[in-house]
Design a protein around this motif. Structure first.
Motif, short mmCIF file in Angstrom:
data_model
loop_
_atom_site.label_atom_id
_atom_site.label_comp_id
_atom_site.label_asym_id
_atom_site.label_seq_id
_atom_site.Cartn_x
_atom_site.Cartn_y
_atom_site.Cartn_z
N SER A 18 -28.98 25.53 -19.31
CA SER A 18 -27.87 25.26 -20.24
C SER A 18 -27.86 23.79 -20.64
O SER A 18 -27.33 23.44 -21.69
CB SER A 18 -26.52 25.59 -19.59
OG SER A 18 -26.48 26.93 -19.17
N CYS A 19 -28.37 22.92 -19.79
CA CYS A 19 -28.36 21.49 -20.09
C CYS A 19 -29.75 20.86 -20.10
O CYS A 19 -29.93 19.80 -20.69
CB CYS A 19 -27.51 20.73 -19.07
SG CYS A 19 -25.76 21.19 -19.10
N HIS A 20 -30.72 21.47 -19.40
CA HIS A 20 -32.04 20.84 -19.28
C HIS A 20 -33.09 21.59 -20.09
O HIS A 20 -33.10 22.82 -20.13
CB HIS A 20 -32.49 20.81 -17.81
CG HIS A 20 -31.68 19.90 -16.97
ND1 HIS A 20 -31.72 18.53 -17.11
CD2 HIS A 20 -30.81 20.15 -15.96
CE1 HIS A 20 -30.90 17.97 -16.23
NE2 HIS A 20 -30.33 18.93 -15.53
N ASP A 21 -34.01 20.82 -20.68
CA ASP A 21 -35.23 21.36 -21.24
C ASP A 21 -36.27 21.20 -20.13
O ASP A 21 -36.59 20.06 -19.75
CB ASP A 21 -35.62 20.54 -22.48
CG ASP A 21 -36.97 20.96 -23.05
OD1 ASP A 21 -37.68 21.76 -22.40
OD2 ASP A 21 -37.33 20.47 -24.14
N ALA A 22 -36.76 22.32 -19.61
CA ALA A 22 -37.68 22.23 -18.48
C ALA A 22 -38.96 21.49 -18.83
O ALA A 22 -39.70 21.05 -17.96
CB ALA A 22 -38.02 23.65 -17.97
N HIS A 23 -39.25 21.35 -20.12
CA HIS A 23 -40.51 20.72 -20.53
C HIS A 23 -40.39 19.23 -20.74
O HIS A 23 -41.40 18.55 -20.94
CB HIS A 23 -41.02 21.34 -21.84
CG HIS A 23 -41.28 22.80 -21.73
ND1 HIS A 23 -41.08 23.67 -22.76
CD2 HIS A 23 -41.72 23.54 -20.70
CE1 HIS A 23 -41.40 24.90 -22.37
NE2 HIS A 23 -41.78 24.85 -21.12
N ALA A 24 -39.18 18.68 -20.81
CA ALA A 24 -39.06 17.26 -21.14
C ALA A 24 -37.70 16.72 -20.77
O ALA A 24 -36.72 17.45 -20.64
CB ALA A 24 -39.28 17.05 -22.64
N VAL A 25 -37.66 15.42 -20.61
CA VAL A 25 -36.43 14.70 -20.31
C VAL A 25 -36.07 13.93 -21.57
O VAL A 25 -36.94 13.32 -22.18
CB VAL A 25 -36.70 13.73 -19.13
CG1 VAL A 25 -35.56 12.77 -18.95
CG2 VAL A 25 -36.96 14.52 -17.86
N PRO A 26 -34.80 13.96 -22.01
CA PRO A 26 -34.46 13.21 -23.21
C PRO A 26 -34.70 11.71 -23.02
O PRO A 26 -34.50 11.19 -21.92
CB PRO A 26 -32.97 13.51 -23.44
CG PRO A 26 -32.47 14.05 -22.14
CD PRO A 26 -33.63 14.66 -21.43
N ALA A 27 -35.11 11.03 -24.08
CA ALA A 27 -35.32 9.57 -24.00
C ALA A 27 -33.99 8.90 -23.71
O ALA A 27 -32.94 9.43 -24.09
CB ALA A 27 -35.90 9.07 -25.32
N PRO A 28 -33.99 7.74 -23.05
CA PRO A 28 -32.74 7.08 -22.67
C PRO A 28 -31.74 6.96 -23.83
O PRO A 28 -30.55 7.24 -23.65
CB PRO A 28 -33.20 5.70 -22.20
CG PRO A 28 -34.58 5.92 -21.70
CD PRO A 28 -35.17 7.00 -22.55
#
Ligand code: HEC
Ligand code: HEC
Ligand code: HEC
Ligand code: HEC
Ligand code: HEC
Ligand code: HEC
Ligand code: HEC
Length: 489
Positions: free
Chosen positions: A266-276
């Motif tokens: 619901s909150c995370h994209d398992a493939h990437a972390v959002p840029a700061p």
């Protein structure tokens, strides 16, 4: 009639996905999960420090060569594998004779220093003897090559896919890349199977107990995680130190009210972390999938206020940093209360059931805390469970603590009949034989134990004493030399 046999798919590694899923492959390759372990050390920041309690000085060069020194004595050790992407820290594996150990040095990225690894601060010597068992690799690396029957021996390289491979969340891909099968998409699974994909590594509970006859490495996305492992937690809801993301999220008002609609995805994209620079907007958008912006007009950084960060713990990166219980206010945060006197455990979910699993969890907790209630409950539950090697070893240990060595001997013997490699049973039965004067039997058991992990300190020390008692100086000296690398002092 044509008989079709289902051929199980095999692991092929991330590279095999790059051709058709290039964008995801690229994006994922820089995420912390993809970088959670590696066979090639990156260029390291050089550093040096002196550890006060052991008086050992460490110097680490860019290639991971560690120079240890104390007085005039000096030795060198090569770091071989890394664990942890370095968001909070990075630990290292060290290999000797095919056995994998955790190095006592860790890079703490948030403070930018080298120091001893978590748990080593008060050691009076430099220990290179902490085994890296398959359970550690299960969460940090993929396609591991453990040698069955040992505690920590592996074929080299120890794993053939760095970090969390694509297939850990999507299932083995050999059929799919040949155009013959579909991959598992976690988001399309039934909720309990979907949640298990992340929980295989992000749910720890107080204990995770692998079920009899099962191995974690056989779990595949889409399976029920609870068929492989049971998670046990303290009974007192809220009144305990919750220490994994799954547990914390479950305690949140959002998850309790939204139910299966809410999950890690619901909150995370398992493939990437959002840029700061994109984080605030990214998470705000996720909140607003369920909440009206008008509900709370206190600012755009919803997570900044409702998911506050704990101070970086020194637990080697383990422990939640961002509060996933999503508190209304700082004062309504849960999970930090004292647990004294609350000894009862329960399954994390209804499917985390089983007297054997509960009993093993009580045994683990009871031995760690010394709690009599927990030890007695462990004995009660395990006595009536099916007697496999793990149950017998734990029960043997508890009976020994309860002052019943005869029962312990019988249990350890039973454990070794079921699993000749049960290391704890080998060491403990050896000790009971040795103290009863049966030195030859004890020597044989300790030698067997050391074949499964050469740095078992108790077995090594006792074996040397026993060999000397039999006049075998050369044999004792060989054991001492075999263990010399385990500790530097
Ligand atoms: C030869 C090209 C090819 C390769 C190689 C390939 N895929 Fe796919 N993949 C596809 C195609 C085409 C689809 C859409 C059809 C389907 O779902 O099978 C797809 C779909 C998927 C889906 C979505 C399934 C769903 O139901 O939503 C996932 C997940 C996936 N692939 C993962 C992987 C992974 C992981 C690898 C590497 C192990 C991989 N793929 C390798 C071509 C490929
Ligand atoms: C049950 C799964 C699990 C096991 C077992 C496990 N870890 Fe972790 N580890 C994690 C997760 C998940 C994180 C990310 C932070 C968190 O959730 O606590 C993490 C974080 C870390 C970090 C910090 C990573 C960073 O980039 O900051 C290090 C270092 C680390 N683990 C090393 C180890 C070592 C070494 C072992 C075994 C001796 C081990 N872990 C066992 C799941 C596990
Ligand atoms: C940590 C778990 C995890 C890992 C590792 C992972 N994925 Fe995924 N993947 C997911 C989840 C969850 C979804 C579903 C996203 C959604 O639809 O909400 C997904 C969706 C997909 C899809 C179908 C949807 C789309 O966006 O096209 C493909 C294809 C895919 N992943 C390929 C890969 C490949 C290739 C890798 C490795 C390079 C990989 N995944 C690594 C969890 C993972
Ligand atoms: C095979 C084990 C494994 C699985 C499966 C897994 N994770 Fe992780 N995850 C980890 C480890 C280990 C880390 C710590 C990585 C590091 O920093 O070294 C991590 C880190 C993360 C992070 C933190 C990234 C950051 O910003 O630092 C998120 C978010 C995350 N995982 C979400 C998920 C979700 C969502 C799923 C399920 C779709 C999932 N994970 C499945 C092991 C796993
Ligand atoms: C999957 C849906 C969903 C998502 C995503 C979600 N929430 Fe919620 N949340 C709910 C529901 C349902 C409730 C309970 C009803 C209500 O208070 O609106 C709730 C309650 C809350 C509460 C009240 C807590 C209390 O103790 O009264 C806060 C604060 C909150 N959410 C903040 C957030 C924030 C911040 C985010 C994003 C980081 C978020 N939520 C994401 C569904 C969600
Ligand atoms: C309501 C939104 C939301 C949900 C649902 C959620 N997370 Fe997070 N998570 C966050 C936010 C916000 C951060 C902080 C990101 C940052 O600051 O880089 C975070 C950070 C993390 C991290 C990095 C370590 C830390 O604690 O800061 C991990 C690992 C993680 N989440 C795992 C999970 C897992 C596993 C699940 C499912 C059980 C999950 N999250 C569900 C919002 C969420
Ligand atoms: C500056 C800090 C801050 C920010 C930013 C913030 N909140 Fe809040 N939020 C609060 C406080 C404080 C309360 C009220 C607590 C109370 O008085 O009970 C609250 C209350 C709530 C509630 C409960 C409302 C109710 O009436 O039950 C929800 C839901 C919520 N916030 C969601 C969000 C969402 C979604 C965002 C982002 C769009 C957000 N908050 C941004 C501090 C913040």
């Amino acid at each position: 009639m044509l008989l079709l046999f289902a051929i199980p798919a095999l692991y092929v590694g991330n590279q095999a996905c790059s051709e058709c899923h290039a964008e995801i492959y690229q994006r994922y390759s820089t995420s912390p999960m993809a970088l959670s372990s590696g066979r090639e050390l990156p260029a390291l920041r050089t550093g040096a420090f002196r550890h006060a309690a052991s008086k050992v000085s460490y110097a680490i060069d860019a290639k991971g060569l560690v120079t240890l020194s104390k007085g005039k004595h000096s030795e060198q050790r090569q770091l071989r594998y890394y664990f942890g992407s370095g968001v909070a820290g990075r630990s290292f594996g060290f290999v000797r004779d095919g056995f994998l150990f955790e190095a006592p040095v860790t890079w703490y990225s948030q403070t930018g220093v080298w120091d001893v690894s978590p748990g080593y601060a008060s050691d009076t010597a430099s220990r290179w003897s902490r085994p890296i068992e398959p359970s550690c690799l299960f969460c940090h690396a993929s396609q591991t090559r453990w040698r069955e029957g040992t505690l920590n021996a592996y074929a080299e390289p120890v794993f053939t896919q760095d970090g969390i491979g694509c297939e850990r969340c999507h299932g083995p891909g050999s059929l799919h890349i040949a155009g013959e099968g579909k991959m598992v998409n976690p988001a399309k699974l039934a909720p309990e199977r979907r949640d298990g994909v992340c929980a295989q590594c992000h749910l720890t509970g107080q204990s995770r107990v692998v079920r009899a006859g099962r191995r974690m490495v056989d779990y595949r996305p889409g399976d029920l995680l609870t068929d492989f492992v049971a998670h046990l937690v303290p009974v007192e809801q809220g009144g305990f130190q919750v220490n994994s993301h799954v547990e914390k999220l479950a305690a949140s008002a959002c998850k309790r009210a939204a139910g299966n609609k809410m999950w890690c995805g619901s909150c995370h994209d398992a493939h990437a972390v959002p840029a700061p620079a994109e984080k605030v907007a990214w998470f705000r958008a996720k909140c607003l999938n369920c909440h009206q912006a008008s509900t709370c007009a206190r600012g755009p950084d919803c997570a900044g206020c409702h998911m506050p960060k704990d101070k970086a713990s020194d637990a080697g990166g383990h422990g939640v940093f961002t509060d996933h219980s999503i508190p209304r206010t700082a004062a309504s945060r849960v999970g930090l209360q004292d647990v004294a006197g609350k000894w009862k455990l329960r399954g994390w979910s209804a499917a985390d059931a089983g007297d054997r699993e509960l009993g093993l969890a009580y045994a683990e907790a009871g031995v760690r805390t010394g709690d009599r209630h927990q030890q007695a409950e462990a004995i009660r539950l395990l006595s009536s469970a099916t007697q496999d090697a793990e149950v017998q070893t734990r029960l043997g240990d508890l009976q020994e603590r309860a002052g019943k060595p005869e029962q312990a001997v019988a249990l350890y013997r039973g454990a070794l009949r079921n699993d000749p490699g049960a290391v704890v049973a080998l060491v403990n039965l050896g000790r009971l034989y040795g103290s009863g004067g049966a030195l030859d039997a004890a020597i044989r058991l300790w030698r067997e134990a050391l074949k499964r992990n050469p740095c078992l300190a108790e077995a090594g020390t006792n074996l040397q004493i026993a060999l000397r008692a039999k006049g075998d100086e050369a044999g004792a000296e060989a054991v001492r030399r075999g263990q010399a690398f385990c500790v530097f002092e």
